[in-house]
Write a protein that holds these residues in place. Structure first.
Motif, short mmCIF file in Angstrom:
data_model
loop_
_atom_site.label_atom_id
_atom_site.label_comp_id
_atom_site.label_asym_id
_atom_site.label_seq_id
_atom_site.Cartn_x
_atom_site.Cartn_y
_atom_site.Cartn_z
N UNK A 110 0.85 -1.20 0.00
CA UNK A 110 0.00 0.00 0.00
C UNK A 110 0.89 1.26 0.00
N UNK A 111 0.55 2.14 -0.91
CA UNK A 111 1.34 3.37 -0.99
C UNK A 111 0.75 4.42 -0.06
N UNK A 112 1.60 4.99 0.78
CA UNK A 112 1.11 5.99 1.74
C UNK A 112 1.13 7.38 1.13
N UNK A 113 2.26 7.74 0.55
CA UNK A 113 2.43 9.07 -0.04
C UNK A 113 2.83 8.84 -1.49
N UNK A 114 2.30 9.63 -2.44
CA UNK A 114 2.70 9.41 -3.84
C UNK A 114 4.20 9.57 -4.02
N UNK A 115 4.71 8.85 -4.97
CA UNK A 115 6.14 8.85 -5.23
C UNK A 115 6.61 10.24 -5.66
N UNK A 116 7.80 10.64 -5.20
CA UNK A 116 8.36 11.93 -5.62
C UNK A 116 8.98 11.77 -6.99
N UNK A 117 8.47 12.53 -7.94
CA UNK A 117 8.97 12.38 -9.31
C UNK A 117 9.75 13.62 -9.69
N UNK A 118 11.06 13.46 -9.84
CA UNK A 118 11.90 14.59 -10.22
C UNK A 118 11.93 14.76 -11.73
N UNK A 119 11.43 13.74 -12.44
CA UNK A 119 11.56 13.76 -13.90
C UNK A 119 10.43 14.53 -14.59
N UNK A 120 9.38 14.91 -13.81
CA UNK A 120 8.31 15.69 -14.45
C UNK A 120 8.47 17.16 -14.06
N UNK A 121 7.81 18.04 -14.77
CA UNK A 121 7.94 19.47 -14.50
C UNK A 121 7.35 19.78 -13.12
N UNK A 122 8.09 20.55 -12.31
CA UNK A 122 7.62 20.88 -10.96
C UNK A 122 7.61 22.39 -10.78
N UNK A 123 6.72 22.86 -9.92
CA UNK A 123 6.67 24.29 -9.62
C UNK A 123 6.81 24.48 -8.11
N UNK A 124 7.37 25.64 -7.72
CA UNK A 124 7.57 25.88 -6.29
C UNK A 124 6.25 26.20 -5.60
N UNK A 125 6.07 25.59 -4.40
CA UNK A 125 4.84 25.87 -3.65
C UNK A 125 5.16 26.58 -2.33
N UNK A 126 6.21 26.12 -1.64
CA UNK A 126 6.59 26.77 -0.38
C UNK A 126 8.09 27.04 -0.39
N UNK A 127 8.47 28.27 -0.01
CA UNK A 127 9.90 28.60 0.00
C UNK A 127 10.58 28.03 1.25
N UNK A 128 11.88 28.25 1.33
CA UNK A 128 12.65 27.61 2.41
C UNK A 128 12.20 28.08 3.79
N UNK A 129 11.99 29.38 3.95
CA UNK A 129 11.63 29.89 5.28
C UNK A 129 10.29 29.32 5.73
N UNK A 130 9.34 29.24 4.79
CA UNK A 130 8.03 28.70 5.14
C UNK A 130 8.16 27.25 5.58
N UNK A 131 8.99 26.50 4.85
CA UNK A 131 9.14 25.08 5.20
C UNK A 131 9.85 24.92 6.53
N UNK A 132 10.87 25.75 6.75
CA UNK A 132 11.59 25.65 8.02
C UNK A 132 10.64 25.97 9.18
N UNK A 133 9.83 27.02 9.02
CA UNK A 133 8.88 27.37 10.07
C UNK A 133 7.91 26.21 10.29
N UNK A 134 7.43 25.67 9.18
CA UNK A 134 6.44 24.59 9.28
C UNK A 134 7.00 23.40 10.06
N UNK A 135 8.18 22.93 9.67
CA UNK A 135 8.70 21.73 10.33
C UNK A 135 9.26 22.03 11.72
N UNK A 136 9.77 23.23 11.88
CA UNK A 136 10.20 23.65 13.22
C UNK A 136 9.03 23.64 14.18
N UNK A 137 7.91 24.16 13.70
CA UNK A 137 6.70 24.17 14.52
C UNK A 137 6.15 22.77 14.73
#
Lengths: 267, 229
Positions: B1-28
């Motif tokens: 059973x797949x829990x989280x979809x596979x991370x695909x680096x080979x398809x086109x990706x767009x930025x959703x959250x910048x570094x500071x937002x992610x650091x705050x998120x995981x820090x919190x």
């Protein structure tokens, strides 16, 4: 067992503060020296090492008359329905079968909930031990058949110790006597306040003249917190966990029925 | 059973959250869970077994305070280094409208896994908007009431007393949202790429286009390209 109580008669107190010293002595509490504030009162309020104090209160109701000078012994009131006991998250506060509200300092974690739940704000935080302390009504003495240290030492008989009902009768007689002899506002404090206190006072004037709350109440924030927030509100958390667990299963079952989610989106 | 979809680096990706937002998120994430576990010691009367994990009640109290201060520091860092991000976040929340209401109404079906057609969403969908409003509000209340209860002597007693129920209510609300958010942001199949958006910072282009069409159009779509050109 009947409640055993201290009766404190303001009209007999000379403010010698023997009770303060006896309390320190029995409970082995260090001296706390506070700066002079222009009156005879040693401490502004009770503190973690001073379970009882004599307050000196000056009143000037009528400028034509002299200042009235009131003394009152102040300490934990040992409420018959103690709010501190209800809020304690550790169950460190208990009530003896004769009415003393006591703390188990091994259980106390110093959260100070009791300090702010108390209508008199009596329990005080002792930093060096990280605990909150207060008067014990000398339960360790009383259980061995002795009277509390403060009552034992009182030279004028202002402090008496005994059966609550008996002392209430004595207090009523005393109030009648005082009312007939120049103290028309004399009253009993602790009979009905907060559903009854296990410390009785005979006052020569209304309670507000002695810095006591006229109609003490457990703060509304505390009752709301204890009666509503604590028992019911927390159930939201298991609800969220259960909901997620249900969804985890159903989404995967339904995905089998309706076909997997497409890689990029829903349908 | 797949829990989280596979991370695909080979398809086109767009930025959703910048570094500071992610650091705050995981820090919190880390500090909040530490605060929660150590705080439950007091909330659940006599949860001795929880206290044992942190070395007793004084240990739990210490961890609670250290985690709380760290949480506050993350908050300050977020405000200092990504103030613009906060403003655009708040602006997006203020766009709460018809589409969001429809989203929230239909969401219980989506939550259980029934196929639902959702109206186009902005950067944050209706549910995410609700989370973005409730959780930070709760955390700010937790921080304020927490410091007041930490130093009760310098505040009026009435204020300290209000802080007890506030801290508890905010804790329960925040924990409720965190439980839902934690699940919806990871193992819920409908959320798809959301997890990678916060973990790696980017999401698949086609997912963004499908799940947040209004945001995609405004940020990476033709209009945005025209503007930048």
């Amino acid at each position: 067992m009947a409640n055993l109580t201290n009766l404190y008669d303001v009209s007999k107190c000379t403010a010698c503060r023997g009770c303060q010293v006896a309390c320190k002595d029995w409970n082995q509490l260090p001296a706390v020296i506070e700066p002079f504030r222009g009156n005879y009162q040693t401490h502004e309020d009770t503190n973690a090492d001073t379970y009882t104090i004599i307050k000196f209160i000056e009143h000037e109701d009528d400028p034509a008359e002299d200042v009235t000078w009131n003394f009152i012994k102040y300490q934990c009131m040992h409420c018959l329905d103690p709010a501190c006991m209800k809020v304690c998250p550790q169950g460190a506060i208990s009530q003896t079968n004769w009415g003393a509200v006591i703390k188990d300092y091994d259980k106390c974690i110093g959260c100070q909930y009791c300090t702010y739940a108390c209508p008199f704000e009596i329990p005080k935080y002792r930093k060096r031990d990280d605990i909150v302390t207060k008067c014990t009504l000398c339960y360790d003495r009383v259980e061995e058949g002795l009277t509390p240290a403060c009552a034992r030492t009182c030279p004028t008989g202002a402090l008496q110790f005994g059966d609550r009902d008996e002392l209430l009768e004595r207090a009523q007689d005393r109030v009648k006597f005082l009312r007939a002899n120049g103290f028309p506002n004399a009253t009993i404090y602790g009979k009905l306040e907060l559903g009854g206190l296990n410390k009785l006072y005979v006052l020569t004037d209304t309670p507000d003249k002695f810095d006591l709350p006229v109609n003490p109440k457990v703060p509304g924030q505390i009752t709301f917190w204890q009666n509503w927030v604590q028992p019911y509100f927390g159930w939201l958390i298991p609800l969220a966990l259960a909901g997620s667990a249900v969804s985890f299963v159903t989404t995967r079952i339904l995905a089998g029925k309706h076909g997997e989610h497409a890689e990029g989106g829903h349908e | 059973m797949q829990l989280v979809p596979e991370y695909r680096a080979d398809v086109k990706r767009v930025e959703r959250f910048n570094f500071v937002a992610r650091m705050t998120h995981w820090g919190h994430t880390v500090t909040f869970i530490l605060c929660l576990l150590t705080g439950l010691v007091l909330f659940l009367d006599s949860a001795d077994w929880l206290a044992v994990i942190f070395g007793g009640f004084s240990g739990a109290g210490l961890v609670h305070r250290i985690a709380a201060v760290t949480l506050t520091i993350f908050l300050v860092i977020f405000v200092i280094f990504d103030f613009k991000g906060i403003i655009s976040w708040v602006k997006d929340l203020l766009r709460f409208g018809k589409n969001d209401i429809i989203f929230v109404m239909k969401f219980p079906f989506e939550f259980l896994g029934f196929p639902v057609k959702m109206p186009p969403q902005t950067r944050f969908n209706g549910g995410e908007k609700g989370n973005s409003m409730l959780t930070p509000t709760s955390v700010i209340l937790l921080v304020l009431s927490g410091y007041i209860m930490w130093f009760p002597a310098i505040f009026p007693a009435g204020l300290v007393r209000v802080c007890y129920p506030i801290h508890d209510i905010a804790m329960v609300l925040a924990t409720f949202m965190v439980c839902m958010h934690g699940y919806l942001g990871s193992f819920h199949p409908g959320s798809g790429e959301s997890f990678w958006g916060m973990w790696k910072g980017t999401v698949r282009d086609d997912w963004a286009q499908h799940h947040h069409p209004i945001w995609y159009e405004e940020t990476y779509g033709d209009k945005a390209n025209e503007k930048s050109e």
